[in-house]
Each structure stands twice: as C-alpha cells, then as structure tokens.
Design a protein around this motif. Structure first.
Motif, PDB file in Angstrom:
ATOM      1  N   VAL A 152      49.065  38.834  29.786  1.00  9.85           N
ATOM      2  CA  VAL A 152      48.850  37.822  30.821  1.00  9.85           C
ATOM      3  C   VAL A 152      48.211  38.446  32.058  1.00  9.85           C
ATOM      4  O   VAL A 152      47.257  37.907  32.629  1.00  9.85           O
ATOM      5  N   ALA A 153      48.730  39.619  32.469  1.00  8.02           N
ATOM      6  CA  ALA A 153      48.236  40.263  33.681  1.00  8.02           C
ATOM      7  C   ALA A 153      46.749  40.603  33.544  1.00  8.02           C
ATOM      8  O   ALA A 153      45.956  40.365  34.461  1.00  8.02           O
ATOM      9  N   LEU A 154      46.357  41.104  32.359  1.00  8.16           N
ATOM     10  CA  LEU A 154      44.950  41.444  32.142  1.00  8.16           C
ATOM     11  C   LEU A 154      44.098  40.185  32.163  1.00  8.16           C
ATOM     12  O   LEU A 154      42.974  40.193  32.676  1.00  8.16           O
ATOM     13  N   GLY A 155      44.634  39.103  31.603  1.00  6.76           N
ATOM     14  CA  GLY A 155      43.901  37.842  31.609  1.00  6.76           C
ATOM     15  C   GLY A 155      43.691  37.332  33.028  1.00  6.76           C
ATOM     16  O   GLY A 155      42.618  36.842  33.377  1.00  6.76           O
ATOM     17  N   GLU A 156      44.728  37.467  33.846  1.00  9.22           N
ATOM     18  CA  GLU A 156      44.620  36.982  35.222  1.00  9.22           C
ATOM     19  C   GLU A 156      43.639  37.818  36.032  1.00  9.22           C
ATOM     20  O   GLU A 156      43.023  37.322  36.971  1.00  9.22           O
ATOM     21  N   MET A 157      43.500  39.092  35.657  1.00 11.84           N
ATOM     22  CA  MET A 157      42.525  39.937  36.354  1.00 11.84           C
ATOM     23  C   MET A 157      41.122  39.753  35.792  1.00 11.84           C
ATOM     24  O   MET A 157      40.196  40.441  36.209  1.00 11.84           O
ATOM     25  N   MET A 158      40.991  38.818  34.825  1.00 13.84           N
ATOM     26  CA  MET A 158      39.713  38.539  34.183  1.00 13.84           C
ATOM     27  C   MET A 158      39.148  39.761  33.470  1.00 13.84           C
ATOM     28  O   MET A 158      37.943  39.883  33.281  1.00 13.84           O
ATOM     29  N   ASP A 159      40.045  40.683  33.110  1.00 14.63           N
ATOM     30  CA  ASP A 159      39.628  41.867  32.363  1.00 14.63           C
ATOM     31  C   ASP A 159      39.736  41.527  30.880  1.00 14.63           C
ATOM     32  O   ASP A 159      40.582  42.047  30.159  1.00 14.63           O
TER      33      ASP A 159
END
Lengths: 255, 252
Positions: free
Chosen positions: B212-219
């Motif tokens: 989720v965190a990577l998705g939110e960082m658009m990474d």
C-alpha cells in the motif's frame, strides 16, 4: 422444571440461542463495569445508536452504496461464472485447456492486488464491484464446472434413445443436474463477494464504509462503530442465508 | 488425476503465464499503457531483484511472520480445544456446529475496525484478526473429525476395556486426525491471508502495508515487484503446509 429441561434437550436451537444470550449478557456486563467507554459499547448502547446512525444521510448513503455494490458484483459473478463455467464443463477439450488457468488465477492471494484494483478503478464503487467480482467469480466457475461434469452421459444417451430433442435434453436432463451445483456456487460466491466488496470498502478511508469506520475509531465513538458493523454483518447474514436456503431447496428433489 | 494430465495442466499454466508476460512486455515497453498504472516489465523485474538482493523485505517479513505465528497459535489453541469440547456430545454438535458454520460464512473481516480500536494499529490487531478468522476452519474440522468417529469402534474399544486415555490415543485421535489436519492447513492459509489483508487495510508495517505504501508513493514498479514477492511468499507457505499435511497423513 424437568419438563422444560426435557423440552430444551430435544431442541439444540435452545442451547444455540442461550449461548448467544450469555455472550451478549457478558459483553453488556463487561462494557458497563470494567470496559473503557472510549473503546467499548454495551449491546444496549449499540442498539440505541442505531436510530441516530440511520438518521445520518451520509451513513445511509454509504450503506446503500455497499448493498448495490454487493448486488452488482454478485450478479456479475453469477453471470460470468455461468458463461465461462458451462462451456468449460461441457467439453473435454476446453476443460483440459482452460480449467488449469482458472485454478491458477483462483490460487493467487487477491488481497495483494487490492491496491492495484484501486489504482485501476479509483476509490469509488467501481473498484469495490471489481474486487467483489474477482472474489466471487472463481468459486462460481469451479462449482459450475464440477456440476456440469458430474452428471452421467448415460442419462443423456437414454433420454436421446427415448426420442428427446437437444432442447428437451438440456431442459430435462442437463439443467436439473446442474441446479444444485449452481446454488452451491452461488453460496460460495456470495461469501466471497461479501469478503471482496467489504475489504475494498474498508480499504479506502476517503469514502464509503471505510471512511466512517476510520472516523469513528479516531474520534472514539464505539457505539456508532459497533452499530455500523452490526448493520453490515446483518446484511451479510441475510444474503448468505438467502442463497443457502436456495441451495437446500434446489437439492431437495434429489433426496 | 493422472500424472500425465497433471503435467499437461502445468504446461498450460506455464504457457498462460508466458503469454501474459509477453503481452505485458510488449505493451509496456512500447508505451501502449500508462506506465504509472502498468510499469514496464523489465523495470518490475529489476525492482524485484533489488528487493531480494538488498534484503529490504526482512523487517516487514519478520513482522508479518511473527503476527502469523501468534495468530495461528491462537486459532489452533482455541479451535482445537473448543472443537473437541463440542464434539463430545451430539447435542452440543447440533447446537453449535450450525452457529459456527454460519459465522464462518460471514465476512469476519468486518470485525477488524473493532480490533483496531481495542488492540491498536500495531501487531495486536493483526494477531487478533488472524486468530479469529483462522479459528473457524479449525474448529469446524475438529468438530467434524472427532464428532464423526464410527460409534462401533468406540464401543468395541470400550468393551475390550480401553481406558479414557487409551480410547483417545488409539481410536479417537487416529480417526479424527486426517480431517483435523485439513482444517489446520486451511486455517493456516486464511490466517496468513487475513493478516496480509489487515496490514493492507490499516497498518504501519508488514508486507501488506508495504504494498500500500509503495502504491501511495506512486512507485508502481516497486509495488509490482513487492506484490510478486508477497505472492511468492504466499505460494511457498502454501506448498509447505500442503506437503506437511500430506506427510502427516502418510505418517498415520
């Protein structure tokens, strides 16, 4: 007293209801005495919170939206499950070539792609319907394939030898054989659709149910949180029960 | 299923995965899809290798596995003891088996926000939800296993003078074991998946949170890499418990 005891002994449902009542009473007692009111609400307080909760237009809207998403995701799962499952089950070639792919996709832990689904479909109802559908469609396909495959070709042969047309064979032989599997698929599919849609609802704190659960948790309103969750749980139980009844009815003729 | 048929099924699965990868490779490297949503395949591969070689996953993996161990211990402890207790009387089975089966069919994940409230956003709420969801298949299979032992065997053992402990060790347990084993395997898998799910919903750490965190960082490339990593972990756990179950069955 002894007669009452004997009456209860013949009806296990009495013990079932008794256990639920004891659970609720204990919960009430703990919540009223040692429970921290910031984190815990007694059952009576939860019931009291239902009225004001249903008075809030945003909450009611979120619940209705969830109900719509569940219905739509379930309908899509059933329709696509039939469209894919019947051909795969009926023909040996498509069964051997396509069913392994279905099983492969079914085996992927879908929770890992929830953030992706939200990325594709946005945080609105579309992503929840999509996630509910991907959960529901596989149990549906697998049940239909099993149901279509299971019946004996002998039945078709004998119906044909007695002069039945293709349409008659489908109507009177294939279809009745498929019905129980169809309902089993619906029961399993419903469970899965509920899981998928509610996971996606809880995922986003921007809108929908997830917004309210997050808000109630952060502002310490346990009665509202419990009431909202109890409402959704009740919805889930009713929907599960509806398809389960259907399943029991559909297979009664075979007994 | 015959071994030739199984081989063919595996070949088809491999061919399907290969096709998906080729389509993904071609569309993503030629700019036919939005790279923010579907990143280029080589890039995802690079990220996956980076995740593996630099060992960036260790802290998250450790947290998830500790939650899994604690949650599963709770599920097994409660599921087996309660299931065994219920299985001792026909009346109890008829009273509580439908209740437990009905609860198991509801989306128990709904209770997760309550657990976050009780146990906080850390590991406690994940252990609790994993334990709760894993409990159901275990308790149901324990009831089914111990509740359906052929009464004739019990009668025969008793008439030959078996004590309570002997009865359990030589008749009840061997008869129930295969059924319970199936529940233990399914319980393990659902405990793991619900912990992953809980980490995805609200968390500060763990494998699910990292995606989720990577998705939110658009990474997104790294996020895909991480998803692949988690799917590999899940498949490994699945294969391991299936093998253990098979071995356990054979040992009897």
């Amino acid at each position: 007293m002894t007669r009452l005891w004997a009456w209860a002994k013949r009806r296990p449902v009495v013990a079932r209801i008794g256990a639920i009542a004891v659970f609720l009473a204990l919960w009430e007692l703990i919540a009223r005495t040692i429970g921290d009111p910031l984190f815990m609400a007694a059952p009576t307080q939860v019931v009291a919170a239902l009225g004001p909760l249903y008075g809030e237009a945003d909450v009611v809207h979120a619940i209705w939206t969830t109900l719509w998403e569940l219905g739509l995701a379930f309908a899509l799962s059933v329709a696509v499950g039939l469209l894919v499952g019947v051909p795969i089950g009926l023909h040996r070639a498509s069964n051997e070539s396509l069913f392994p792919i279905v099983m492969l996709l079914y085996g992927i832990p879908q929770i890992t792609i929830l953030p992706l689904v939200v990325l594709y479909f946005g945080i609105g109802p579309e992503s929840r319907v999509a996630f509910g559908f991907t959960h529901g469609v596989f149990p549906m396909i697998v049940s239909i394939v099993a149901g279509v495959q299971n019946f004996s070709p002998l039945l078709v042969t004998s119906a044909k030898s007695m002069g039945a047309s293709d349409a008659q064979v489908f109507r009177h032989v294939v279809f009745p054989q498929m019905v129980p599997a169809f309902f089993t698929g619906m029961r399993l599919g419903m469970s899965a659709v509920l899981l998928g849609v509610l996971l996606a609802e809880l995922y986003s704190s921007q809108g929908g149910i997830g917004h309210f659960t997050a808000a109630y948790t952060q502002t310490f309103q346990p009665a509202n949180l419990f009431a909202l969750i109890a409402t959704l749980a009740a919805m889930a139980i009713v929907m599960n029960e509806a398809v389960r009844r259907g399943e029991i009815r559909s297979s009664r003729w075979r007994a | 299923m015959g071994s030739r048929r199984r081989l063919r099924a595996h070949l088809i699965q491999a061919a399907f995965v290969a096709t998906v990868l080729v389509v993904w490779y071609v569309t993503s490297t030629r700019g036919m899809v939005n790279p923010l949503i579907v990143p280029a395949l080589p890039q995802v591969w690079t990220e996956f290798v980076v995740i593996l070689t630099r060992g960036l996953f260790w802290s998250d993996l450790r947290i998830t596995l500790v939650e899994l161990a604690c949650g599963y211990a709770i599920a097994v402890g409660l599921g087996c003891s309660l299931g065994y207790a219920v299985s001792r009387a026909r009346y109890a089975i008829r009273a509580f088996d439908p209740l437990l089966a009905g609860l198991a069919a509801t989306p128990v994940i709904l209770i997760y926000p309550l657990y976050v409230m009780f146990f906080g956003i850390g590991m406690g709420s994940k252990i609790a939800i994993g334990g709760t969801i894993g409990f159901f298949p275990i308790v149901l299979s324990t009831i089914a296993g111990f509740g359906n032992v052929e009464p004739l065997y019990l009668k025969a053992a008793r008439s030959m003078g078996a004590s309570g402990a002997q009865l359990f060790r030589s008749v009840l347990f061997p008869a129930a074991f295969p059924v319970v084993l199936g529940g233990l395997r399914i319980g393990f898998i659902v405990t793991f998946l619900s912990i992953l799910g809980a980490e995805t919903l609200t968390s500060f750490s763990g494998l699910g949170h990292q995606i989720v965190a990577l998705g939110e960082m658009m990474d997104t490339a790294k996020m895909y890499g991480y998803i692949v990593f988690v799917v590999v972990i899940a498949a490994t756990l699945n294969v391991t418990v299936t093998a253990l179950e098979r071995r356990g069955r054979r040992a009897r």
